[in-house]
Motif scaffolding. Sequence first.
Motif, PDB file in Angstrom:
ATOM      1  N   CYS A 280       0.850  -1.181   0.000  1.00  0.00           N
ATOM      2  CA  CYS A 280       0.000   0.000   0.000  1.00  0.00           C
ATOM      3  C   CYS A 280       0.892   1.239   0.000  1.00  0.00           C
ATOM      4  O   CYS A 280       1.998   1.223   0.553  1.00  0.00           O
ATOM      5  CB  CYS A 280      -0.897   0.036   1.239  1.00  0.00           C
ATOM      6  N   ASN A 281       0.410   2.301  -0.621  1.00  0.00           N
ATOM      7  CA  ASN A 281       1.151   3.559  -0.563  1.00  0.00           C
ATOM      8  C   ASN A 281       0.188   4.707  -0.324  1.00  0.00           C
ATOM      9  O   ASN A 281      -0.996   4.631  -0.657  1.00  0.00           O
ATOM     10  CB  ASN A 281       1.967   3.783  -1.848  1.00  0.00           C
TER      11      ASN A 281
ATOM     12  N   ALA B 107      -3.834   6.901  -5.565  1.00  0.00           N
ATOM     13  CA  ALA B 107      -4.165   6.086  -6.732  1.00  0.00           C
ATOM     14  C   ALA B 107      -4.058   6.898  -8.016  1.00  0.00           C
ATOM     15  O   ALA B 107      -3.504   6.431  -9.020  1.00  0.00           O
ATOM     16  CB  ALA B 107      -5.581   5.524  -6.585  1.00  0.00           C
ATOM     17  N   PHE B 108      -4.555   8.130  -7.991  1.00  0.00           N
ATOM     18  CA  PHE B 108      -4.533   8.976  -9.184  1.00  0.00           C
ATOM     19  C   PHE B 108      -3.101   9.279  -9.614  1.00  0.00           C
ATOM     20  O   PHE B 108      -2.751   9.143 -10.795  1.00  0.00           O
ATOM     21  CB  PHE B 108      -5.282  10.276  -8.916  1.00  0.00           C
ATOM     22  N   TYR B 109      -2.264   9.665  -8.656  1.00  0.00           N
ATOM     23  CA  TYR B 109      -0.896  10.040  -9.013  1.00  0.00           C
ATOM     24  C   TYR B 109      -0.041   8.824  -9.349  1.00  0.00           C
ATOM     25  O   TYR B 109       0.941   8.934 -10.083  1.00  0.00           O
ATOM     26  CB  TYR B 109      -0.270  10.891  -7.915  1.00  0.00           C
ATOM     27  N   TYR B 110      -0.424   7.657  -8.829  1.00  0.00           N
ATOM     28  CA  TYR B 110       0.261   6.436  -9.264  1.00  0.00           C
ATOM     29  C   TYR B 110      -0.057   6.158 -10.731  1.00  0.00           C
ATOM     30  O   TYR B 110       0.820   5.751 -11.506  1.00  0.00           O
ATOM     31  CB  TYR B 110      -0.148   5.254  -8.394  1.00  0.00           C
ATOM     32  N   GLU B 111      -1.315   6.392 -11.129  1.00  0.00           N
ATOM     33  CA  GLU B 111      -1.691   6.234 -12.533  1.00  0.00           C
ATOM     34  C   GLU B 111      -0.938   7.229 -13.409  1.00  0.00           C
ATOM     35  O   GLU B 111      -0.455   6.877 -14.496  1.00  0.00           O
ATOM     36  CB  GLU B 111      -3.201   6.414 -12.712  1.00  0.00           C
ATOM     37  N   VAL B 112      -0.857   8.493 -12.949  1.00  0.00           N
ATOM     38  CA  VAL B 112      -0.142   9.524 -13.723  1.00  0.00           C
ATOM     39  C   VAL B 112       1.320   9.139 -13.893  1.00  0.00           C
ATOM     40  O   VAL B 112       1.883   9.220 -14.998  1.00  0.00           O
ATOM     41  CB  VAL B 112      -0.258  10.905 -13.029  1.00  0.00           C
ATOM     42  N   PHE B 113       1.949   8.689 -12.801  1.00  0.00           N
ATOM     43  CA  PHE B 113       3.367   8.316 -12.855  1.00  0.00           C
ATOM     44  C   PHE B 113       3.570   7.094 -13.745  1.00  0.00           C
ATOM     45  O   PHE B 113       4.525   7.033 -14.533  1.00  0.00           O
ATOM     46  CB  PHE B 113       3.897   8.040 -11.449  1.00  0.00           C
TER      47      PHE B 113
END
Length: 207
Positions: free
Chosen positions: A73-74, A88-94
């Motif tokens: 988890c992060n 979750a959103f910024y993991y998708e962006v990255f």
Amino acid sequence: TLQIHGNIKIFRHIFTLLSLIFAVPALIIVSMCANRMSKRYSMHLVLIILLGIAMDVVLQYIWDPLMLLPALCNVRENPLLPIPGDAAFYYEVFTLSTTLNIPFFAACFLERHQAVQSPGSRWLLPKFVRHIAFVVIIIIVIAMYESYRMVALLFFEVYLIMQTLIPRWPNIAVTRAKCFERVPFVFFTLLGVGGLVVCTVVTAMVS
């Protein structure tokens, strides 16, 4: 553990700032030499530099993830640029920006290969070969992104994990964490590493 993480975070922010500073002369040099090489090749180099800057800023200053190990988890942990959005959103962006490196680097090396060949050379790649390469790269990008979407845990499973994380990380808002299934997450990671190795080897051989 958090103190060690905090100390490493300071160095991460310093190195990110240095990468931003050194990107400026790199962009200037590429722009100055644009007429001495293929302009399309120069444009690809600029895109790669800008994408690298964007990835650094998103990862270190905006997303700023803290992994809540041993769970996969992060959570966003007091980012320097607190732009709205969850982990979750910024993991998708990255993930998307990282995956975009594949077509950018491939296009850059193919353009370099074409630019250094003499007219009529048998080593010039015909258009249909470049189109096939483009289709294969797009498939890789889609596969990477879709494999990421498969790793997220269901809400109920996340709730069960949260019950174990709350006492372990009392000073962190773990309820805002994004968690992943172990097997698909490992597959996603191996796919990313494998894609990076394959693309690096292929582009090195081409150049």
